[in-house]
Design an enzyme around this catalytic site. Structure first.
Site, PDB file in Angstrom:
ATOM      1  N   LYS A 240       0.299  -1.405  -0.171  1.00 53.98           N
ATOM      2  CA  LYS A 240       0.131  -0.130   0.198  1.00 53.98           C
ATOM      3  C   LYS A 240       1.271   0.939  -0.100  1.00 53.98           C
ATOM      4  O   LYS A 240       1.920   1.086   0.362  1.00 53.98           O
ATOM      5  CB  LYS A 240      -0.433   0.239   1.798  1.00 53.98           C
ATOM      6  CG  LYS A 240      -2.153  -1.127   1.347  1.00 53.98           C
ATOM      7  CD  LYS A 240      -2.984  -0.870   2.988  1.00 53.98           C
ATOM      8  CE  LYS A 240      -3.820  -1.558   2.462  1.00 53.98           C
ATOM      9  NZ  LYS A 240      -5.132  -1.791   1.740  1.00 53.98           N
ATOM     10  N   ARG A 314     -10.598 -11.238   0.625  1.00 53.06           N
ATOM     11  CA  ARG A 314     -11.594 -12.166   0.484  1.00 53.06           C
ATOM     12  C   ARG A 314     -10.987 -13.730   0.008  1.00 53.06           C
ATOM     13  O   ARG A 314     -11.652 -14.686   0.614  1.00 53.06           O
ATOM     14  CB  ARG A 314     -11.857 -11.862  -1.358  1.00 53.06           C
ATOM     15  CG  ARG A 314     -10.737 -11.788  -1.443  1.00 53.06           C
ATOM     16  CD  ARG A 314     -10.810 -11.547  -3.237  1.00 53.06           C
ATOM     17  NE  ARG A 314     -11.421  -9.677  -2.499  1.00 53.06           N
ATOM     18  CZ  ARG A 314     -11.223  -8.408  -3.938  1.00 53.06           C
ATOM     19  NH1 ARG A 314     -11.776  -9.026  -4.939  1.00 53.06           N
ATOM     20  NH2 ARG A 314     -10.977  -7.586  -3.269  1.00 53.06           N
TER      21      ARG A 314
END
Length: 460
Positions: A240, A314
């Site tokens: 990130k 996920r």
């Protein structure tokens, strides 16, 4: 005669540094003549008189009183038309509006200890006490969820999150907690959780909370709640940007909501079977981190092509959903996660995204959210994007092209075996930079109240 509301606070040990400011609430009755009114009291406006304005009024009052150099306990004289829904909203706002979490060596600032809600008609005491107690239980669940999410990640690793939840569960009769370590996860084939947690020196865990009430007779639905428990998210090799990465301590807000909801469900003794699963991992950068292009094998044997290590939520949820389907025999599944930036773009920062395969379940969630003042918006599961989930080198691919929130939900649907299922994306409302209503800056605890109210809807 006083009718007490539950006042036990759930404490999260962070070197005794959590300064939450959560007051206790007591309901009592009094004649107007018995209530001292010396002219120095506060008069509170409630806008149009709707429940939402009562909630805001409660939060505003507590914040103002916290700043006052006065007593730490106060009486609140409710008007004669203070119906149950308004009282419930007021208690929710008053309990949460003064919440603060700060790790400091300084003495904690003075906070309100308690509020006495004074009603004028003894005939309404039992009804209002029940509603106030309900709201207080929900507020404590929200506060615990905030505590867990606000805890710094140098303290909150996967083991800490799972063991803290298990410790709290140990104090609630009938609530069972099991924490599985990385050896168990490897033996059982939780390839997704192990891949995401493989880059960290602090190994992953799977938390399982089970509520099996003895009061259940005949067939009762078995609800399984699954929460994303990423205790810190660097993005992994798909790292990130530095700006905003410090906020990733709250990336386990979905898991925190499930933990807090399970404790509240058990404390309320709801006659519904419920299991909470929280796959806990830290997504880090190292030589052992998983890579874009890897193929991960999940608990059910399904394989996933990894395309972006920053879409790790996920991957751990897929393992937990598959485990629920295979071993728990659920009647319905609900997962909750800070999953996609796409939901923040679509719905902003105060509304959660709701995806569901079952209309009744979707309606129950939106109704539950409305009752506890959490907003949800149902999003479509567009079948025209379903084929994009398929991979050329594995069964499915992690980040299909198309609308990000929808394709993430379609990916998760692959692991639900056609059961009634809802996916709650709380990437927007899980954190706040500003103060509004009962929300304060930091983790909001969003979704914990909805989950409790959803389960309670099966008792009506």
């Amino acid at each position: 005669m006083r009718t007490p509301v539950p006042t036990a606070l759930v404490e999260v040990e962070v070197a005794d540094a959590a300064r939450r400011g959560v007051p206790s609430v007591v309901l009592t009755t009094a004649d107007l003549g018995e209530t001292e009114r010396d002219g120095d009291g506060w008069r509170l406006g409630v806008g149009d008189g709707g429940p939402a304005t009562w909630r805001t009024a409660g939060a505003t009052l507590v914040r103002a009183l916290d700043q006052a150099d006065e007593a730490r306990s106060y009486d609140v004289l409710l008007p004669a038309d203070a119906e149950a829904e308004r009282v419930r909203a007021f208690v929710l706002g008053a309990t949460l509006g003064g919440y603060r979490f700060k790790v400091t060596g300084e003495a904690p600032p003075p906070r309100i200890r308690s509020l006495r809600l004074v009603v004028q008609d003894p005939g309404y005491t039992d009804v209002l006490a029940a509603e106030a107690g309900h709201a207080y239980d929900l507020a404590l669940a929200t506060a615990l969820s905030r505590d867990l999410a606000n805890t710094p990640s140098n303290v909150k690793d996967p083991q800490w999150l799972a063991s803290t939840a298990a410790k709290q569960a140990g104090g609630v009769p009938g609530l069972k907690a099991v924490v599985r370590d990385e050896k168990w996860l490897a033996a059982e084939g939780f390839g997704g959780v192990l891949a995401v947690g493989g880059g960290s020196s602090r190994p992953p865990r799977l938390l399982e909370l089970s509520w099996r009430p003895s009061s259940v007779t005949g067939h009762a639905p078995h609800v399984v709640l699954v929460g994303k428990g990423i205790t810190f998210d660097t993005g992994g090799i798909s790292v990130k940007p530095a700006d905003g990465m410090h906020l990733m301590r709250t990336d386990m807000s979905g898991g925190g909501a499930v933990i807090a909801a399970m404790l509240a469900i058990a404390r309320r003794g709801l006659p519904v079977r419920v299991t909470g699963l929280v796959p806990c991992a830290e997504n880090h950068v190292s030589g052992s981190a998983y890579r874009p292009g890897d193929v991960v094998r999940h608990y059910c044997g399904t394989t996933t092509e990894i395309t972006n290590t920053d879409a790790e939520g996920r991957i751990v949820l897929a393992d937990a959903l598959a485990y629920a389907v295979k071993t728990l025999n659920p009647d319905l599944l609900v997962d909750v996660a800070t999953l996609t930036g796409a939901m923040k773009v679509s719905l902003g920062l105060r509304t959660g995204g709701l995806f569901a395969t079952d209309d009744d379940l979707a309606a129950r969630i939106t109704t539950a959210g409305g009752r506890v003042h959490e907003a949800w918006w149902r999003m479509p599961l567009l079948d025209e994007h379903a084929d994009a989930v398929k991979s050329d080198v594995a069964d499915v691919r992690q980040c299909p092209p198309g609308p990000g929130g929808i394709t993430a939900a379609l990916f998760l649907r692959e692991f639900t075996a056609g059961l009634p299922w809802a996916h709650l994306d709380i990437a927007g409302p899980a954190r706040s930079e500003s103060e509004y209503d009962e929300v304060v800056p930091g983790a909001t605890g969003f979704a914990a109240r909805t989950l409790v109210e959803l389960v309670e809807s099966y008792t009506r």
